[in-house]
Design a protein around this motif. Structure first.
Motif, PDB file in Angstrom:
ATOM      1  N   LYS B 134     -12.721 -19.243 130.804  1.00  0.00           N
ATOM      2  CA  LYS B 134     -11.691 -18.354 131.073  1.00  0.00           C
ATOM      3  C   LYS B 134     -10.317 -19.343 131.631  1.00  0.00           C
ATOM      4  N   GLN B 139      -5.580 -15.004 131.781  1.00  0.00           N
ATOM      5  CA  GLN B 139      -4.590 -13.732 131.659  1.00  0.00           C
ATOM      6  C   GLN B 139      -5.259 -12.685 130.471  1.00  0.00           C
ATOM      7  N   SER B 141      -7.294  -9.581 129.844  1.00  0.00           N
ATOM      8  CA  SER B 141      -7.463  -8.413 130.750  1.00  0.00           C
ATOM      9  C   SER B 141      -8.894  -8.036 130.120  1.00  0.00           C
ATOM     10  N   LYS B 142      -9.715  -7.647 130.988  1.00  0.00           N
ATOM     11  CA  LYS B 142     -10.840  -7.082 130.574  1.00  0.00           C
ATOM     12  C   LYS B 142     -10.685  -5.814 129.550  1.00  0.00           C
ATOM     13  N   GLN B 143      -9.618  -4.864 130.142  1.00  0.00           N
ATOM     14  CA  GLN B 143      -9.693  -3.739 129.432  1.00  0.00           C
ATOM     15  C   GLN B 143      -8.503  -3.826 128.576  1.00  0.00           C
ATOM     16  N   PRO B 144      -8.515  -3.309 127.375  1.00  0.00           N
ATOM     17  CA  PRO B 144      -7.268  -3.236 126.616  1.00  0.00           C
ATOM     18  C   PRO B 144      -6.256  -2.241 127.290  1.00  0.00           C
ATOM     19  N   LEU B 145      -5.158  -2.553 126.869  1.00  0.00           N
ATOM     20  CA  LEU B 145      -3.768  -1.663 127.575  1.00  0.00           C
ATOM     21  C   LEU B 145      -3.771  -0.513 126.863  1.00  0.00           C
ATOM     22  N   LEU B 146      -3.778   0.442 127.726  1.00  0.00           N
ATOM     23  CA  LEU B 146      -3.680   1.905 127.180  1.00  0.00           C
ATOM     24  C   LEU B 146      -2.463   2.562 127.971  1.00  0.00           C
ATOM     25  N   LEU B 147      -1.911   3.340 126.884  1.00  0.00           N
ATOM     26  CA  LEU B 147      -0.627   4.207 127.417  1.00  0.00           C
ATOM     27  C   LEU B 147      -1.048   5.688 127.793  1.00  0.00           C
ATOM     28  N   ASN B 148      -0.391   6.450 128.519  1.00  0.00           N
ATOM     29  CA  ASN B 148      -0.887   7.774 128.610  1.00  0.00           C
ATOM     30  C   ASN B 148      -0.340   8.694 127.662  1.00  0.00           C
ATOM     31  N   LEU B 188       7.164  -2.803 130.588  1.00  0.00           N
ATOM     32  CA  LEU B 188       5.616  -3.012 130.593  1.00  0.00           C
ATOM     33  C   LEU B 188       5.301  -4.006 129.303  1.00  0.00           C
ATOM     34  N   LEU B 189       6.122  -3.650 128.290  1.00  0.00           N
ATOM     35  CA  LEU B 189       5.948  -4.817 126.937  1.00  0.00           C
ATOM     36  C   LEU B 189       6.947  -6.039 127.067  1.00  0.00           C
TER      37      LEU B 189
END
Lengths: 761, 208
Positions: B134, B139, B141-148, B188-189
Motif C-alpha cells: 500500500k 489512497q 479505497s477499498k470500496q468503489p465510489l458509488l452515487l445515490n 466530489l469529482l
C-alpha cells in the motif's frame, strides 16, 4: 471673512443710529397723516378727483369735485412741487371749498384715518420695536454661524428702517425718501451677502459675483441719486423707476442664485430659503412693481404689499437660529403637521357653526382665524407640557430613536470600559455636532479627576468643575456649565464617570436632544455596570492563567463535568466488560471441579479467546478515550487508522485527503482528530450516504477541514441541532479555538461541514 | 545467552513477561518500570534485546527505543504493545525498531521473535506485506465510489445535455436542489464544469 461678532461698541452705535433714524422717520409719519387725495388742476385750481380713504372724506363731508384751497396753511400754488404727480399725500390741515362755495378747514387727525394710521405708523412702530429686540437677542445669543449672524443683524435693521420710512417716503419727505430708497436696495444687497456667508457655512460653493462691494457701491449711488432728487424734483419719476428696476433686478439675482444652487445641491435649507424669499415678494412684485412698470398704475399700495415682506427677516432669523439640517427638518415637519391638524379641525368646526348660525363672511373669517390660532397654540402648549411632565416629544422622522438604536448597538459590542467610552464619545461627537466629547473619572474619596478614555491630548481642557458640582450630579442628569455640558454616566461606591460635551462655538442643546441624551445615559449606566463585571471577570481569569490559580467556580465546573464523564464511563464498563469478566470468573470456578482433562483444556482455550475479545473491547474503550497513535506516531497515522477502522464498519466510500499540519500542536491535532471522529460517527450512524469526502488543508496557524456526504441530510433547525449528532459539541470545540464552522444541509441533499481554525487570523 | 531488558510501567505485565523466560536456558530477562532510568542502565550494563512497551506515562516506547539506539547502536529494539501491531509497521520500514510483538501472542511466538531478531531476521504477520504494498499505491479505497439514485439520475441528464431547470422538471425537484446536488458532485469529482463532471462520471463508471 468676518468670523467674530460686531464689537459691542459698534453694535451700540449701530443701534443708536437705527433708533435715531427710525424714530425720526416714524415721527415724520406721525406728524403729518397720510390722506392720499388725488387732485387735478382746473383753471389754476386744484379739484379733488379721488379719495384714498373715502370713509374719512364722508366723515368731513367733502366730496369729489371740491376745490382744495390750502394745505397746512399754504396755498396750493406754492405746493405744486409737493405733488408733482397730482397726489396730496399727507397734511396736517386742509382747507376745502365745496360746491356751494363754503370754505371748510379740516384738521387731519390720525385716529380718523385708522387704515392709514395702522399702515404708516402702528405697524412700522411695532416692527421697529420687534426688530430692535430681535437684533439685541441675536447679538446676545450668538447662536448659529457668526459670519452670517453679523450680516443678518444689519439686514434686519435695514429692512426695519425701509419699512418705517414708508410713511415718510410716501409724504415725499426728503429724509424719508432717502432712507427708504437706500434701505430698500441695501437690504437686498445684504441679503445677497448673507446668502454668500450662509452658503460658505453650508459648504455650498458660491458661483456668483464674489465682489459684493460692487453691490454696496450701487447702494451708495442710490443714496446719491436720492439726495439729488431733493434739490431737483424733476428726477422723481425717473428715480422711482431706477430704484424699482434695481430692486426687481436684485430680487431676480437672488432667485437665480437660489434656483441654480438648488439644482446643484438639493439641500432642504436652500429649498426653504427659496420659498421664504419668493413667497413674501410675490404680492409686492405682482401687485405693485410690475403694474407700476408696465401700466404706471398699481393694484395694491406698496405699504399693503410690504406687509408680507416683513416676514422675511423673521424667517431668516429662524434659519440662522435653527441652522442644522435636522432642526429645520424637525421644525418644518412639526409646523406642517400642526397646521394641517388645526386647519382640518377649523374647517370642520366652521361647517358646524355655519350650519347653525347665519353670520357674515367677515365674522366667519374672524371666527375661523380664531379657532385656527387657538388649536395651533394649544398643540404647541401641549407639546411643551408633554415634554416637561411626561417626557414625550413630537418627532416625525425618528432620527433620535435611530441614533439611540445605533449608538446602543455599537456600544453594546464593546467589552472594555475604555473602548466603550471611546465609542460613545465618537458617536456623540457626530450626533450632537460637538467638537470634543470625552469621559472623565472622578474619585470621590480623593476628589481627583482623570481622563477615563485617552482620546487625544486636545481633550485636556481645564475644566472648572468643583467637587461639589460633581458630587451633586446624579446618574442620568445633565448640567450645563459655561462652555460645556457635564452628564453623569455611572457611579459605584468610590468613583463616578462623567461625560463632557464641548463645542468651540456657543453651546446649546435643545430639549429633545437633552431628553435623548438622558435616555442614553440610563442605558450606558447599565452597559458600564455590565462591562465592569466582564472586565473583573476577565481580570480574574487572566490572573488565574498567569498564576495557575483558577477561580473556585471554574474548578467546580470542571470537576462536575469530569464526574459526569466518569460516571458515564463507569456505567458502560460495568455493563459490558465487568459482566463478561464475572462470567469468566464463574467459568474458571467451575473448571476447578472439572475432572475431565480434555474438557479443561478445551474450556481454557475458550476462556483465552474470550479474554482476547474482552481485551479488544477494552482497547477500543481506551482508544475512544485517548486517540491511539496521536501521541506516538502523530495525526496522520492516527487519522489513517481512524479511516481504516471506519471503512471496515461503514457502508459508504470514504475519500480523504490529509495535508500534514504546518504547526506542531498536540491540542490542535486532538481537535482535528475529534472533529473527524465525530463526523465519521455521524456518517456511520445517521447519514445513509454512499460516499463521504474529507479534506484537511494546512493553514499557516491552523487548518481548514471540509466534509461532505450525499446522505439523508436534515433541516438545520431541527435534527442537526438536537443533541443526538454531537454537532453542538463540534461547534463548541471549534468556538473554543476561535474558529468558524459552517454547516450546510437540506433533507435528502447530504451534509457539508466547513471548518476553519487559524490562530493567526 | 541473550540478555533481555523488559521496559513497562505496569508491574503486573513486567512480572508476567519476566516469568516467560524463567525456564529458558539461553535467555535471561531483567525488568525496568521507570523509563527515566534507561540511559543510565544502558550505559552501565547494556542488554542485547530491549522489549519496550509503547504507551508509558510521560514518554513512549518509540522515543525510549531511539534513546537506546543512540547510546548503543547495536541494540535490538522490539516494541511490545497491547495495541494492534499493524499500526506500527511504519517504524520497521523506517528502521527505527527491529521487531514488533503483541502482548497477547503466545510464549512460543515471543521466544521465536527474539531469537530471529538476534539472528538479524524479522518475524511479522503476513499483513506487513499488504502494508508495504500500500505504501506504493496510496489512497486506494477499498470500496468503489458509488452515487445515490438522485445523483445518478441528475448526472445521466447532464450527460444528455439537459439544463438544470429541465432536470428539475424531469425528476420533480426545484432547480435550486438540482444546482446544489450538482455542486456536490463537482466537489466530489474535483471538477468545475458539467462537461468535466459528465466525462469523469463515465470514466469512473458512476453512471451507465
Amino acid at each position: 471673512m468676518a468670523t467674530t461678532l460686531i464689537p459691542l461698541r459698534s453694535f451700540i452705535t449701530l443701534l443708536t443710529l437705527y433708533i435715531a433714524v427710525g424714530s425720526y422717520v416714524l415721527y415724520i409719519s406721525y406728524s403729518s397723516p397720510i390722506i392720499g387725495i388725488e387732485v387735478v388742476k382746473q383753471d389754476d385750481r386744484l379739484v379733488i378727483e379721488h379719495f384714498e380713504y373715502p370713509d374719512w372724506a364722508e366723515l368731513h363731508e367733502i366730496s369729489k369735485g371740491d376745490i382744495l384751497i390750502a394745505i397746512d396753511d399754504f396755498s396750493p400754488y406754492k405746493l405744486e412741487h409737493v405733488a408733482p404727480d397730482g397726489i396730496v399725500r399727507s397734511a396736517k390741515t386742509l382747507t376745502v371749498m365745496d360746491a356751494t362755495g363754503n370754505n371748510k378747514e379740516i384738521i387731519v387727525l390720525y385716529h380718523e384715518l385708522p387704515k392709514a394710521f395702522s399702515h404708516f405708523f402702528i405697524l412700522p412702530l411695532i416692527y421697529f420695536l420687534l426688530i430692535l429686540s430681535l437684533a439685541i437677542y441675536l447679538y446676545k445669543q450668538k447662536s448659529g454661524n457668526v459670519a452670517s449672524l453679523n450680516i443678518l443683524i444689519y439686514f434686519l435693521l435695514t429692512v426695519s428702517l425701509a419699512y418705517c420710512s414708508v410713511g415718510a417716503s410716501t409724504q415725499l419727505h426728503p429724509v424719508g425718501s432717502i432712507v427708504n430708497s437706500t434701505c430698500l436696495i441695501l437690504c437686498l444687497v445684504l441679503l445677497i451677502h448673507f446668502l454668500q456667508k450662509y452658503f460658505a457655512f453650508l459648504r455650498i460653493p458660491w458661483r456668483f459675483n464674489k465682489n459684493i462691494w460692487i453691490l454696496y457701491l450701487i447702494t451708495v449711488c442710490v443714496f446719491l441719486v436720492s439726495m439729488i432728487e431733493i434739490f431737483n424734483s424733476a428726477f422723481f419719476t425717473l428715480n422711482t423707476i431706477i430704484i424699482l428696476l434695481l430692486f426687481v433686478a436684485l430680487i431676480f439675482y437672488i432667485l437665480i442664485i437660489l434656483a441654480t444652487s438648488y439644482t446643484r445641491d438639493r439641500s432642504i435649507q436652500l429649498q426653504i430659503l427659496f420659498w421664504f424669499i419668493v413667497l413674501p415678494f410675490l404680492p409686492f412684485v405682482i401687485f405693485y412693481v410690475l403694474p407700476e412698470l408696465l401700466f404706471q398704475q398699481t393694484i395694491l399700495s406698496p405699504s399693503t404689499c410690504a406687509i408680507s415682506l416683513l416676514c422675511i427677516p423673521f424667517t431668516f432669523t429662524f434659519m440662522q437660529v435653527t441652522e442644522r439640517l435636522f432642526d429645520v427638518d424637525y421644525y418644518v415637519s412639526r409646523i406642517r403637521y400642526y397646521v394641517l391638524f388645526a386647519g382640518g379641525m377649523t374647517v370642520w368646526l366652521m361647517i358646524g357653526i355655519d350650519s347653525f348660525l347665519s353670520i357674515s363672511i367677515l365674522t366667519n373669517i374672524g371666527i375661523a382665524l380664531f379657532i385656527f390660532i387657538s388649536i395651533f397654540v394649544l398643540l404647541c402648549v401641549k407639546e411643551k407640557i408633554d415634554y416637561v411632565y411626561r417626557k414625550v416629544l413630537f418627532s416625525t422622522n425618528g432620527n433620535n430613536i435611530h441614533f439611540l438604536y445605533s449608538i446602543i448597538d455599537k456600544v453594546g459590542k464593546e467589552i472594555k470600559m475604555e473602548d466603550l467610552f471611546n465609542t460613545l464619545s465618537d458617536q456623540l461627537m457626530k450626533q450632537l455636532e460637538m467638537n470634543t466629547v470625552y469621559v472623565i473619572h472622578y474619585d470621590m474619596e480623593t476628589e481627583q479627576i482623570s481622563l477615563a478614555n485617552a482620546q487625544s491630548e486636545e481633550n485636556r481642557h481645564q475644566l472648572q468643575l468643583t467637587p461639589k458640582d460633581l458630587h451633586q450630579l446624579q446618574v442620568g442628569s445633565i448640567k450645563k456649565f459655561q462652555t460645556f455640558y457635564v452628564a453623569c454616566l455611572h457611579r459605584n461606591i468610590k468613583t463616578k464617570y462623567f461625560l463632557i460635551l464641548r463645542t468651540n462655538s456657543k453651546i446649546h442643546l435643545k430639549k429633545e436632544e437633552l431628553l435623548w441624551l438622558e435616555l442614553l445615559l440610563h442605558y450606558i449606566d447599565n452597559f458600564v455596570e455590565n462591562t465592569q463585571l466582564v472586565e473583573d471577570l476577565m481580570f480574574e481569569l487572566k490572573q488565574a492563567k498567569e498564576g495557575q490559580n483558577y477561580p473556585a467556580w471554574l474548578h467546580k465546573l470542571c470537576w462536575l463535568q469530569l464526574e459526569e464523564v466518569k460516571s458515564q464511563l463507569g456505567q458502560e464498563l460495568h455493563d459490558t466488560i465487568l459482566q463478561e469478566q464475572i462470567f469468566l470468573i464463574r467459568e474458571l470456578d467451575n473448571l476447578l471441579y472439572e475432572r475431565d482433562r480434555n474438557l479443561v483444556q478445551q474450556r481454557i482455550l475458550q476462556i483465552h479467546q474470550q479474554l482476547i475479545t474482552i481485551n479488544v473491547q477494552l482497547r477500543l474503550y481506551c482508544e475512544q478515550l485517548k486517540p491511539p497513535l496521536l501521541q506516538t506516531l502523530g495525526l496522520e497515522a492516527a487519522l489513517t487508522k481512524l479511516f481504516n477502522q471506519t471503512e471496515q464498519r461503514a457502508h459508504f466510500t470514504l475519500m480523504h485527503s490529509i495535508e500534514p499540519l504546518l504547526i506542531d500542536d498536540n491540542e490542535m491535532s486532538l481537535l482535528i482528530y475529534r472533529l473527524i471522529q465525530e463526523m465519521l460517527n455521524n456518517a456511520i450512524t445517521h447519514s445513509k450516504a454512499t460516499y463521504v469526502k474529507i479534506e484537511l488543508r494546512a493553514l499557516s496557524q491552523g487548518f481548514h477541514l471540509f466534509y461532505m456526504d450525499n446522505g439523508v441530510g436534515c433541516h438545520l433547525e431541527d435534527l442537526c441541532l438536537s443533541g443526538t449528532m454531537g454537532i453542538i459539541g463540534m461547534k463548541e470545540r471549534v468556538a473554543a479555538y476561535k474558529g468558524t464552522m459552517v454547516i450546510d444541509s437540506y433533507p435528502n441533499e447530504g451534509m457539508q461541514f466547513d471548518i476553519t481554525v487559524n490562530k493567526g487570523g | 545467552m541473550i540478555n533481555i531488558l523488559i521496559i513497562d510501567d505496569h508491574p503486573i505485565v513486567l512480572e508476567g513477561s519476566k516469568n516467560l523466560f524463567n525456564n529458558i536456558d539461553d535467555m535471561r530477562a531483567d525488568t525496568e518500570k521507570n523509563p527515566a532510568n534507561i540511559p543510565e542502565i544502558v550505559q552501565k550494563t547494556p542488554y542485547d534485546v530491549y522489549l519496550i512497551d509503547i504507551n508509558m506515562p510521560g514518554t513512549n516506547g518509540i522515543d525510549v527505543g531511539a534513546t537506546i539506539c543512540s547510546l548503543q547502536p547495536e541494540a535490538k529494539i522490539i516494541l511490545y504493545t497491547g495495541d494492534q501491531i499493524e499500526d506500527y509497521y511504519s517504524l520497521i520500514v523506517e528502521k527505527k525498531i527491529h521487531g514488533l510483538l503483541s502482548k497477547t501472542v503466545t510464549k512460543e511466538r515471543i521466544l521465536r521473535t527474539i531469537r530471529s531478531t538476534m539472528d538479524g531476521d524479522i518475524i511479522l504477520p503476513w499483513s506487513f506485506v499488504d502494508f508495504v504494498q500500500k505504501l506504493d499505491q496510496p489512497q486506494i479505497s477499498k470500496q468503489p465510489l458509488l452515487l445515490n439514485e438522485r445523483e445518478k439520475k441528475i448526472l445521466q441528464f447532464v450527460v444528455q445535455g439537459y439544463t438544470n431547470s429541465a432536470i428539475a422538471l424531469e425528476i420533480d425537484l426545484t432547480p435550486r436542489t438540482v444546482e446544489r446536488n450538482l455542486s456536490h458532485i463537482y466537489h466530489l469529482l474535483n471538477v468545475t464544469t458539467r462537461t468535466e463532471a459528465a466525462l469523469m462520471a463515465k470514466e469512473l463508471k458512476l453512471i451507465d
